[in-house]
Scaffold this motif. Sequence first.
Motif, PDB file in Angstrom:
ATOM      1  N   THR A  50       1.127  -0.939   0.212  1.00 54.64           N
ATOM      2  CA  THR A  50      -0.217   0.035  -0.277  1.00 54.64           C
ATOM      3  C   THR A  50       1.094   1.088  -0.088  1.00 54.64           C
ATOM      4  O   THR A  50       1.949   1.523   1.282  1.00 54.64           O
ATOM      5  CB  THR A  50      -0.626  -0.032   1.054  1.00 54.64           C
ATOM      6  OG1 THR A  50      -1.573  -0.868   1.634  1.00 54.64           O
ATOM      7  CG2 THR A  50      -1.689   1.343   0.783  1.00 54.64           C
ATOM      8  N   ALA A  51       0.872   1.707  -1.076  1.00 49.48           N
ATOM      9  CA  ALA A  51       1.889   2.703  -0.617  1.00 49.48           C
ATOM     10  C   ALA A  51       1.253   4.282  -0.992  1.00 49.48           C
ATOM     11  O   ALA A  51      -0.408   4.949  -1.471  1.00 49.48           O
ATOM     12  CB  ALA A  51       2.162   3.013  -2.484  1.00 49.48           C
ATOM     13  N   SER A  52       1.349   5.426  -0.037  1.00 53.38           N
ATOM     14  CA  SER A  52       0.598   6.937   0.097  1.00 53.38           C
ATOM     15  C   SER A  52       1.530   7.625   0.053  1.00 53.38           C
ATOM     16  O   SER A  52       2.586   7.430   0.332  1.00 53.38           O
ATOM     17  CB  SER A  52      -0.323   6.540   0.961  1.00 53.38           C
ATOM     18  OG  SER A  52      -0.605   5.996   1.987  1.00 53.38           O
ATOM     19  N   GLY A  53       1.317   9.351  -0.220  1.00 49.18           N
ATOM     20  CA  GLY A  53       1.492  10.365  -0.382  1.00 49.18           C
ATOM     21  C   GLY A  53       1.032  10.779   0.826  1.00 49.18           C
ATOM     22  O   GLY A  53       0.175  10.420   1.774  1.00 49.18           O
ATOM     23  N   SER A  54       1.880  12.319   1.295  1.00 49.06           N
ATOM     24  CA  SER A  54       1.634  12.659   2.343  1.00 49.06           C
ATOM     25  C   SER A  54       2.469  14.256   1.853  1.00 49.06           C
ATOM     26  O   SER A  54       2.868  14.494   1.967  1.00 49.06           O
ATOM     27  CB  SER A  54       2.380  12.368   3.980  1.00 49.06           C
ATOM     28  OG  SER A  54       2.395  12.057   4.592  1.00 49.06           O
ATOM     29  N   PHE A  55       1.010  14.938   2.599  1.00 46.82           N
ATOM     30  CA  PHE A  55       1.748  16.356   1.831  1.00 46.82           C
ATOM     31  C   PHE A  55       1.034  17.116   3.521  1.00 46.82           C
ATOM     32  O   PHE A  55      -0.084  17.348   3.500  1.00 46.82           O
ATOM     33  CB  PHE A  55       0.524  16.756   0.852  1.00 46.82           C
ATOM     34  CG  PHE A  55       0.589  18.483   0.318  1.00 46.82           C
ATOM     35  CD1 PHE A  55       1.992  19.173   0.619  1.00 46.82           C
ATOM     36  CD2 PHE A  55       0.227  19.153   0.003  1.00 46.82           C
ATOM     37  CE1 PHE A  55       2.949  19.936  -0.344  1.00 46.82           C
ATOM     38  CE2 PHE A  55       0.334  20.936  -0.393  1.00 46.82           C
ATOM     39  CZ  PHE A  55       1.709  20.313  -0.787  1.00 46.82           C
ATOM     40  N   ARG A  56       2.039  18.415   4.020  1.00 49.30           N
ATOM     41  CA  ARG A  56       1.833  18.331   5.314  1.00 49.30           C
ATOM     42  C   ARG A  56       1.169  17.956   6.305  1.00 49.30           C
ATOM     43  O   ARG A  56       1.333  16.937   6.822  1.00 49.30           O
ATOM     44  CB  ARG A  56       1.668  20.143   3.985  1.00 49.30           C
ATOM     45  CG  ARG A  56       1.660  20.912   3.754  1.00 49.30           C
ATOM     46  CD  ARG A  56       1.472  21.965   2.958  1.00 49.30           C
ATOM     47  NE  ARG A  56       2.035  22.597   1.893  1.00 49.30           N
ATOM     48  CZ  ARG A  56       1.421  23.145   1.616  1.00 49.30           C
ATOM     49  NH1 ARG A  56      -0.228  23.953   0.923  1.00 49.30           N
ATOM     50  NH2 ARG A  56       2.418  24.242   0.151  1.00 49.30           N
ATOM     51  N   TYR A  57      -0.369  18.950   6.588  1.00 52.70           N
ATOM     52  CA  TYR A  57      -0.593  17.700   7.979  1.00 52.70           C
ATOM     53  C   TYR A  57      -1.854  18.754   7.568  1.00 52.70           C
ATOM     54  O   TYR A  57      -2.451  19.482   7.493  1.00 52.70           O
ATOM     55  CB  TYR A  57      -0.545  18.907   9.275  1.00 52.70           C
ATOM     56  CG  TYR A  57       0.663  20.074   8.883  1.00 52.70           C
ATOM     57  CD1 TYR A  57      -0.413  20.953   8.769  1.00 52.70           C
ATOM     58  CD2 TYR A  57       1.917  19.330   8.716  1.00 52.70           C
ATOM     59  CE1 TYR A  57       0.921  22.004   8.700  1.00 52.70           C
ATOM     60  CE2 TYR A  57       3.211  21.240   9.548  1.00 52.70           C
ATOM     61  CZ  TYR A  57       1.785  22.172   8.811  1.00 52.70           C
ATOM     62  OH  TYR A  57       2.682  23.506   7.660  1.00 52.70           O
ATOM     63  N   GLY A  58      -3.301  17.301   8.081  1.00 51.52           N
ATOM     64  CA  GLY A  58      -5.062  17.817   8.370  1.00 51.52           C
ATOM     65  C   GLY A  58      -4.895  17.744   9.731  1.00 51.52           C
ATOM     66  O   GLY A  58      -4.232  18.543  10.614  1.00 51.52           O
ATOM     67  N   SER A  59      -6.614  17.488   9.668  1.00 51.04           N
ATOM     68  CA  SER A  59      -6.467  17.213  10.865  1.00 51.04           C
ATOM     69  C   SER A  59      -6.345  16.562  11.992  1.00 51.04           C
ATOM     70  O   SER A  59      -5.785  15.344  12.037  1.00 51.04           O
ATOM     71  CB  SER A  59      -7.937  16.945  10.972  1.00 51.04           C
ATOM     72  OG  SER A  59      -8.575  17.286  10.029  1.00 51.04           O
ATOM     73  N   GLY A  60      -6.377  17.664  13.420  1.00 49.45           N
ATOM     74  CA  GLY A  60      -5.337  16.278  15.055  1.00 49.45           C
ATOM     75  C   GLY A  60      -4.160  16.621  14.586  1.00 49.45           C
ATOM     76  O   GLY A  60      -3.279  16.028  15.668  1.00 49.45           O
TER      77      GLY A  60
END
Length: 383
Positions: free
Chosen positions: A295-305
């Motif tokens: 399972t590959a994901s990207g991650s950009f900055r930050y969000g809720s919590g």
Amino acid sequence: MATDGKSNLSFVLNKPLDVCFQDKPVPKINSPHDVLVAVNYTGICGSDVHYWLHGAIGHFVVKDPMVLGHESAGTIVAVGDAVKTLSVGDRVALEPGYPCRRCVHCLSGHYNLCPEMRFAATPPYDGTLTGFWTAPVDFCYKLPETVSLQEGALIEPLAVAVHITKQAKIQPGQTVVVMGAGPVGLLCAAVAKAYGASKVVSVDIVPSKLEFAKSFAATHTYLSQRVSPEENARNIIAAADLGEGADAVIDASGAEPSIQAALHVVRQGGHYVQGGMGKDNITFPIMALCIKEVTASGSFRYGSGDYRLAIQLVEQGKVDVKKLVNGVVPFKNAEEAFKKVKEGEVIKILIAGPNENVEGGLDTTVDEKKLKEAKASGDSGCC
Ligand SMILES: NC(=O)c1ccc[n+]([C@@H]2O[C@H](COP(=O)([O-])OP(=O)(O)OC[C@H]3O[C@@H](n4cnc5c(N)ncnc54)[C@H](O)[C@@H]3O)[C@@H](O)[C@H]2O)c1
Ligand SMILES: OC[C@H](O)C(O)[C@@H](O)CO
């Protein structure tokens, strides 16, 4: 606080390698839900340095002079009429990106993906290396008494790491490999540990970074070699006794060889997260991804919590962000600090000020103690 006549000194990038100080008007509280913050500490991020050197990151191009900086903490000096949760004098970490709150991404809780995001020091928006900053109250996070303003400035990169590490879906007892031991990789390693990872392997190409990683959060380290990605992957697995591979691999380097090795290190059915930013296009090992059902994901900055969790991790002593700080420089030396980061001599430098005489003042306790210790040990950092 009356801000009329107050100086609002700002550190402005005109064009690559051309910076200056400008006294700008103190921003107004335009919404009853806004607060006005005197900026006390700001960390320098790789992206600030990249804008300073090159004037652009991807399609974000500095066309007009732009204030740099987005990793800041400060003291509230005024609040809008509708603000109930924060008061003058509160010390806060600033979340520096403001989404539209109306688009499908904002409404589905993924506001970091908002196409209308106004993010500090991402052109055309000014950053936080300035005297006063106005922000919506819900993007300012009160620091617990035990968390210093300096630690508050490190909440931003820690929130990046929290967001990246969330995508890795780490369960207690799992094994994690983090490619890259810069500030983001180090913080990902620390967050992975806080999430209960049993082994956290830091990988880099610079031995001193790995030495620090071991003292900070890594249980194992691996110095990446100029060999094939498959061979580096086999070596990482052997070095940390990862069996059929790591449960999760995070890239915090953005480097092609590291990303390629990562796909060979992750186990069947494991998670891979792209946190590092680098070249737009690279050769990517799709067969490993496919056959192992990664399972590959990207991650950009930050969000809720993410900011709240980052603050909790610091408050609970689970991530010691202070250890990343090599020095604190006064605002007037901001350009020197940028040079030090560019030269790779430091992990994190904080710029103090420019406000030292506003309500709340500057919390200098952590840096003074740290600097005294550093001076005593002959390591004067950048200051
Ligand atoms: N996803 C996001 O929202 C987000 C936010 C901030 C930063 N970033 C990105 O995260 C990455 C890390 O940020 P940082 O501030 O720690 O940067 P950094 O440049 O300080 O750290 C990158 C590290 O990767 C190492 N590295 C280079 N090539 C390598 C290789 N082949 N194998 C292993 N390690 C290698 C470098 O030596 C360095 O220590 C950068 O690409 C940055 O742009 C992403
Ligand atoms: O921590 C946030 C990052 O530094 C920014 O997203 C930057 O990389 C692009 O604007």
